[in-house]
Structures are given as structure tokens and as C-alpha cells.
Design an enzyme around this catalytic site. Structure first.
Site, PDB file in Angstrom:
ATOM      1  N   ASN A   1     -34.232  54.903  32.284  1.00 16.48           N
ATOM      2  CA  ASN A   1     -34.333  54.360  30.923  1.00 16.48           C
ATOM      3  C   ASN A   1     -35.580  54.824  30.182  1.00 16.48           C
ATOM      4  OD1 ASN A   1     -31.921  53.126  31.235  1.00 16.48           O
ATOM      5  ND2 ASN A   1     -32.704  51.031  31.299  1.00 16.48           N
TER       6      ASN A   1
ATOM      7  N   CYS B   1     -18.542  48.133  25.237  1.00 16.82           N
ATOM      8  CA  CYS B   1     -18.895  48.572  26.589  1.00 16.82           C
ATOM      9  C   CYS B   1     -18.649  47.421  27.527  1.00 16.82           C
ATOM     10  CB  CYS B   1     -20.324  49.085  26.623  1.00 16.82           C
ATOM     11  SG  CYS B   1     -21.520  48.020  27.328  1.00 16.82           S
TER      12      CYS B   1
END
Ligand code: UD1
Length: 427
Positions: free
Chosen positions: A23, A122
């Protein structure tokens, strides 16, 4: 399709090298779009999500070279976006990974226009990008949504603005931070995400010539520049991978040293693990984790933005609590619908009841191996942890979720004594 076969019950012992943070790497890669000079990133993990971002940046015109690191870990990636050949991020690439939205800010700032597919829904909730859009509008962009695409234009360039995020958004903060480095004048971001990955991006942007105050706080002040230049930057260690392996040590009653892991990004996690009977000590090279008590103890957990307990470790914590003594309440405040691992853990004998955004886990003595299915990245690894602790054999399918975010997971675990292997599914 591959499957992972795990025979549980083996305590893990040894050292695990923590990879560069996925990330942190994703926004750092997109920062290459802000300059016509080369950006060199080291300690880049080799993951499906990184490859997807590489493909996206390649089609915007970035030339990318990859050099393997020692032992196949810690790659060096050189990204050179001398000219931007396309300002469109197509649906086919964006739909593979939500973080693709991170090209919007840099493209708009450098090229004054961008067309980025909406990431869409998602598995872990609706996850809109309205906060990214509203902030860019405040900076003078004209944005329309048509045919599933965000069309953004700022013909005179972006202008600095004071933006207050109504809720903490990690990629939202990163997108606007990058856009602000090339905007005219000052941008102030209030209620900015304080995640270490945001700080890592900001440090890299400073090396590229950006002027940013307040790094690590929830108020970022950015003075826009006419241009940024190339830089060299090393990606921070993955705190979520480190937290996951810490829980692997705890759930198997093992003893692991997490090489390269840092305490500062994991304070909330280790504070909670201490209450659950797990001890973490700083060593010269990282962090050593093992149980302090014979049995794990049930503790309540609430996910929060950094420095709170990360949502990306919620599923793994649930696997741990499934075999703890007593009850534990886990409350998810960041994402709706992030309990898809619950029915799979239940297949392995876990006793979990979900009420809205909270799950009550009543610890059982033993989990039992079962065929289970991965639903998202962190849910999948929680099933691996459960499998490592369970009696008998666990077969995990849909491994592509795991490969998005864990670098050579089975290799790292089996080097510490786990009985885990990847096989081709037959039939
Ligand atoms: C990032 C991380 C992800 C982590 C999450 C929370 C990356 C690539 N991914 O995701 O692993 O789980 O932070 O720590 O770094 N929201 C809106 N509108 C927006 C943006 C967000 O409503 O425009 C909501 C989301 O639906 C969610 C919350 O805000 O409920 C936090 O999301 P956000 O921090 O943006 O998550 P990501 O940046 O996508």
C-alpha cells in the site's frame, strides 16, 4: 487454478523477512507521473497488484525497468514518464484494482486532464471515490461522470485550496497530496489520513522537490511547484504483512522474528496482542513475537484509521480470536461487508455470530481443517492462519486474492516449519 494445502498444528519458528509495503508502493509508483525524470524505487515487492499498476502506468507512457533484489526479494523499479502518451485509464485495467484511481491526481496535475474509469463496486463494500472527486473540484477541476468514466479537466492547471475530508480516506489523501504538489499556490488537507504509507509517499515527494509540511499528522500543507524532478526512494516495510506473521506466530504457539518490521506502525496491534497474551519485543533486526501465556485470551477489537487498529488486520485477528479463551467482539468501522471470512472460518469450526458491523467470537479449543474459499486479500490470509492452527488439512482455493498482496507467502511460512504447499487443482 491453484490451491493451497495446509496441514495445521505446527508451531512456526525462525525468521521471516518482511517485504516492502504494497500500500506504500502503489501510490509511490503513480508518483512517477508527476515528473519527466526517472523515479527509482527500491524494496518493491513482487505482487500481482504491483504488476497491474505497472501495466496501467505503461499505457500512460511510463517506461519501467525492474531489477531483482537479493534472493528475489526487494526489487528496484525505475519508472520514467518522460512524456505522457495517454491520459486515459481504461476500465479493463482499473477494474482489476481499485488503487488505480491513484493515477487521477497526478495525471490531472501534470496534463491538466484525465479520464479514469470508475473503479466500481468491490467485495468489501461500495467504496466510492466521491471524496477524491470533491477535493479535485475544490482545486478548480471540472469533473463529469459519463459512460462509467471520470472526466476531469483543469485547463488553467489546478489551484491550491483548503480541503477538509469529511472522513479519513487513505488513497483520497494520497491522490490529492500528489495533485497539490503541482498546483498553483498552497493546499491544506485537513483530516488527512495518517497511515505510514501516506507518510512514505510524502517523503518521496519531498525528495522529488515537493514542499510539504505536517508529514505524519492529520493536517498536510503543500506549496505547489512548477515541476518536480526524479528521485531515489526505498519503500517502507509492510506493516500489514508483519502484523499477519505476528498473528501466525501467536496462533501456532510459535516464535518468529520479523526482520525489517517496525514497532511504530504497529503500536495499536501489539498493544492489543499484549492483552491477548502475545509478547512482541524489538530486536536489532526487527520484532520477535511469541505467546506470553499458555493460552490466547479473547479481547475486543475495533478497527479505526491509523493510529487505530487497521481494518487490513481485522480478519487475521478474528482467526486468532477463534481459538482464544473466552469471547471477543470485533467491530469493523471502516468498511461495510468486511466479514466475508466469517462463514469460511465457521466451516473450520469457529463460533462466530455477526450483528451488523460487529462480530462476536466465542473461542473454541481447536479448529478443524476444511475446504475453504478466499473472498478478498485479507480474508484469504485469515484462512491460512486458521489452517496453520487447525487439526488436519485445509484446502484454500481462489489464491489470486492472496497473490495480490502477499509475496511468496507459502515459501516464507514453510521456511519456518509450516506444512503448506501450492498445488494445481486437478479436474
Ligand atoms: C486503503 C488501503 C486498504 C485499506 C483502507 C483503509 C491502499 C491501496 N488500500 O484503501 O488496504 O483497507 O485504505 O485503511 O492503500 N470512502 C468514501 N468516499 C471516498 C473514499 C473513501 O466514502 O471517496 C470511504 C470508503 O468507502 C471507506 C472509508 O472511506 O468506507 C475508508 O476508505 P479509504 O481509506 O479511502 O480506503 P482506500 O484508500 O480505498
Amino acid at each position: 487454478m491453484d490451491q493451497m494445502i495446509i496441514r495445521g498444528g505446527k508451531p512456526l519458528h525462525g525468521k521471516i523477512h518482511i517485504s516492502g509495503a504494497k500500500n506504500a508502493t502503489l501510490p509511490l509508483l503513480t508518483a512517477c507521473l508527476l515528473t519527466d525524470e526517472a523515479l527509482v524505487l527500491s524494496n518493491v515487492p513482487q505482487l500481482a497488484d504491483i504488476a497491474t499498476m505497472g501495466n496501467l502506468l505503461g499505457q500512460h507512457g511510463a517506461a519501467i525497468a525492474l531489477q531483482a533484489g537479493e534472493g528475489g526479494f526487494g526489487h528496484t523499479m525505475t519508472l520514467h514518464a518522460k512524456t505522457i502518451t495517454s491520459t486515459t485509464a481504461p476500465y479493463d485495467l482499473v477494474r482489476q484494482m481499485r488503487a488505480s484511481i491513484l493515477v487521477l491526481g497526478p495525471l490531472l496535475a501534470r496534463c491538466r486532464e484525465a479520464k479514469v474509469s470508475l473503479p466500481g463496486g468491490c467485495a468489501i463494500g461500495t467504496r466510492p471515490v466521491d471524496l477524491h472527486i470533491a477535493a479535485l473540484e475544490k482545486m478548480g477541476a471540472v469533473i463529469t461522470i459519463e459512460d462509467g468514466y471520470i472526466h476531469a479537466a483543469a485547463p488553467q492547471g489546478l489551484k491550491g485550496a483548503e480541503i477538509t475530508f469529511p472522513m479519513v480516506t487513505v488513497t483520497g489523501t494520497e491522490n490529492i497530496l500528489m495533485a497539490a504538489t503541482l498546483a498553483k499556490g498552497e493546499t491544506i488537507l485537513n483530516n488527512a489520513a495518517r497511515e505510514p504509507e501516506v507518510g512514505d509517499l510524502a517523503q518521496c515527494l519531498v525528495k522529488m522537490g515537493a514542499e510539504i509540511e505536517g508529514i505524519g499528522t492529520d493536517c498536510l500543507r503543500i506549496q505547489g511547484k512548477d515541476r518536480l524532478h526524479g528521485a531515489n526512494h526505498t519503500v517502507i516495510a509492510d506493516r500489514i504483512e508483519a502484523g499477519t506473521f505476528a498473528m501466525a506466530a501467536a496462533i501456532t504457539n510459535g516464535d518468529l522474528e520479523l526482520i525489517g518490521a517496525r514497532m511504530d506502525g504497529l503500536k495499536s496491534v501489539f498493544d492489543l496482542l499484549a492483552k491477548a497474551g502475545v509478547v512482541a519485543e524489538k530486536t536489532a533486526d526487527g520484532i520477535r513475537v511469541r505467546r506470553a501465556t499458555e493460552k490466547l485470551i479473547g479481547v475486543d477489537v475495533m478497527t479505526e484509521p491509523f493510529p487505530g487498529f487497521p481494518t487490513d488486520l481485522q480478519a487475521q485477528m478474528m482467526a486468532l480470536m477463534a481459538v482464544a479463551d473466552g469471547a471477543a467482539m470485533i467491530t469493523e468501522t471502516i468498511f461495510e461487508n468486511r466479514f466475508m471470512h466469517v462463514p469460511e472460518l465457521a466451516r473450520m469450526g469457529a463460533n462466530i455470530t455477526v450483528h451488523g458491523s460487529s462480530a462476536m467470537i466465542r473461542g473454541v479449543k481447536k479448529l478443524k481443517g476444511a475446504p475453504v474459499m478466499a473472498t478478498d486479500l485479507r480474508a484469504s490470509v485469515s484462512l491460512v492462519l486458521a489452517g496453520l492452527a487447525a487439526e488436519g488439512e485445509t484446502t484454500l482455493s481462489r489464491l489470486y486474492h492472496l497473490d495480490r498482496g502477499y509475496e511468496r507467502l507459502e515459501e516464507k511460512l514453510s521456511a519456518c516449519g509450516a506444512d503448506i504447499r501450492r498445488v494445481k487443482k486437478v479436474g
